[in-house]
Design a protein around this motif. Structure first.
Motif, PDB file in Angstrom:
ATOM      1  N   LEU A   1       0.908  -1.128   0.086  1.00 48.67           N
ATOM      2  CA  LEU A   1      -0.125   0.028   0.018  1.00 48.67           C
ATOM      3  C   LEU A   1       0.773   1.139   0.082  1.00 48.67           C
ATOM      4  CD1 LEU A   1      -2.594  -0.871   2.792  1.00 48.67           C
ATOM      5  CD2 LEU A   1      -3.034  -1.145   0.169  1.00 48.67           C
ATOM      6  N   VAL A   2       0.622   2.208  -0.706  1.00 44.22           N
ATOM      7  CA  VAL A   2       1.423   3.449  -0.914  1.00 44.22           C
ATOM      8  C   VAL A   2       0.519   4.712  -0.577  1.00 44.22           C
ATOM      9  CG1 VAL A   2       2.681   4.923  -2.237  1.00 44.22           C
ATOM     10  CG2 VAL A   2       2.854   2.573  -2.572  1.00 44.22           C
TER      11      VAL A   2
ATOM     12  N   ILE B   1      -2.317   1.366  -9.587  1.00 48.03           N
ATOM     13  CA  ILE B   1      -1.866  -0.122  -9.340  1.00 48.03           C
ATOM     14  C   ILE B   1      -0.802  -0.037 -10.294  1.00 48.03           C
ATOM     15  CG2 ILE B   1      -1.992  -2.506  -9.274  1.00 48.03           C
ATOM     16  CD1 ILE B   1      -5.140  -2.119  -9.053  1.00 48.03           C
ATOM     17  N   ARG B   2       0.436  -0.503  -9.611  1.00 55.06           N
ATOM     18  CA  ARG B   2       1.721  -0.316 -10.627  1.00 55.06           C
ATOM     19  C   ARG B   2       2.536  -1.733 -10.309  1.00 55.06           C
ATOM     20  NH1 ARG B   2       6.390   3.875 -10.103  1.00 55.06           N
ATOM     21  NH2 ARG B   2       7.262   2.574  -8.526  1.00 55.06           N
ATOM     22  N   THR B   3       2.885  -2.446 -11.302  1.00 58.19           N
ATOM     23  CA  THR B   3       3.694  -3.822 -11.062  1.00 58.19           C
ATOM     24  C   THR B   3       5.006  -3.591 -11.503  1.00 58.19           C
ATOM     25  OG1 THR B   3       1.505  -4.790 -10.931  1.00 58.19           O
ATOM     26  CG2 THR B   3       3.712  -6.000 -11.467  1.00 58.19           C
ATOM     27  N   ARG B   4       5.944  -3.715 -10.792  1.00 53.80           N
ATOM     28  CA  ARG B   4       7.402  -3.993 -11.098  1.00 53.80           C
ATOM     29  C   ARG B   4       8.009  -5.121 -11.042  1.00 53.80           C
ATOM     30  NH1 ARG B   4      10.382  -0.677  -7.366  1.00 53.80           N
ATOM     31  NH2 ARG B   4       8.825  -0.929  -5.938  1.00 53.80           N
ATOM     32  N   GLU B   5       8.690  -5.756 -11.992  1.00 52.19           N
ATOM     33  CA  GLU B   5       9.290  -6.855 -12.103  1.00 52.19           C
ATOM     34  C   GLU B   5      10.520  -6.929 -12.430  1.00 52.19           C
ATOM     35  OE1 GLU B   5       7.134  -9.680 -14.463  1.00 52.19           O
ATOM     36  OE2 GLU B   5       5.006  -9.115 -13.801  1.00 52.19           O
ATOM     37  N   LYS B   6      11.239  -7.771 -11.573  1.00 50.89           N
ATOM     38  CA  LYS B   6      12.914  -7.988 -11.389  1.00 50.89           C
ATOM     39  C   LYS B   6      12.730  -9.226 -11.598  1.00 50.89           C
ATOM     40  CE  LYS B   6      13.645  -4.088  -8.602  1.00 50.89           C
ATOM     41  NZ  LYS B   6      14.289  -3.503  -7.233  1.00 50.89           N
ATOM     42  N   THR B   7      14.181  -9.941 -11.648  1.00 45.49           N
ATOM     43  CA  THR B   7      14.482 -11.360 -11.746  1.00 45.49           C
ATOM     44  C   THR B   7      13.908 -11.841 -10.300  1.00 45.49           C
ATOM     45  OG1 THR B   7      16.176 -10.888 -13.351  1.00 45.49           O
ATOM     46  CG2 THR B   7      16.083 -12.982 -12.173  1.00 45.49           C
TER      47      THR B   7
ATOM     48  N   GLY C   1      -1.620   2.503  -5.024  1.00 45.43           N
ATOM     49  CA  GLY C   1      -1.541   3.971  -4.486  1.00 45.43           C
ATOM     50  C   GLY C   1      -2.996   4.282  -4.107  1.00 45.43           C
ATOM     51  N   LEU C   2      -3.009   4.864  -2.735  1.00 46.05           N
ATOM     52  CA  LEU C   2      -4.036   5.049  -2.089  1.00 46.05           C
ATOM     53  C   LEU C   2      -4.559   6.741  -2.225  1.00 46.05           C
ATOM     54  CD1 LEU C   2      -3.651   2.944   0.815  1.00 46.05           C
ATOM     55  CD2 LEU C   2      -5.093   2.290  -1.215  1.00 46.05           C
ATOM     56  N   GLU C   3      -5.644   6.943  -2.407  1.00 49.06           N
ATOM     57  CA  GLU C   3      -6.173   8.421  -1.991  1.00 49.06           C
ATOM     58  C   GLU C   3      -7.223   8.340  -0.937  1.00 49.06           C
ATOM     59  OE1 GLU C   3      -7.995   9.963  -5.322  1.00 49.06           O
ATOM     60  OE2 GLU C   3      -9.671   8.584  -5.313  1.00 49.06           O
TER      61      GLU C   3
END
Length: 79
Positions: A8-9, A52-58, A66-68
């Protein structure tokens, strides 16, 4: 093996890990749990998932929600 992390951000920039997925537009409490409608009162702290953001690494996938913060008049619609 891939490690999945959900965060949660908050509007202030704080982050908190949660163990479940959320959908865009979901209304949640301080801990990221979906709220049950109708709400007992409009005088509470609640947030809406606004991004909503998704980051992918190995070997790792990080999803950030993201919240408001909802205002009292907005919460009144759910009472």
């Amino acid at each position: 093996m891939t490690l999945y992390t959900r965060l949660l951000v908050y509007p202030e920039g704080d982050r908190q890990e949660i163990g479940h997925s959320l959908s865009f537009g979901a209304v949640v409490d301080l801990n990221g749990n979906p709220m049950v409608f109708p709400l007992p009162s409009s005088r509470m702290i609640a947030y809406r998932v606004s991004s909503i953001r998704t980051r992918e690494k190995t070997g790792e996938s990080i999803t950030e929600y993201g919240l408001e913060r909802l205002t009292e008049p907005e919460l009144a619609e759910y009472t």
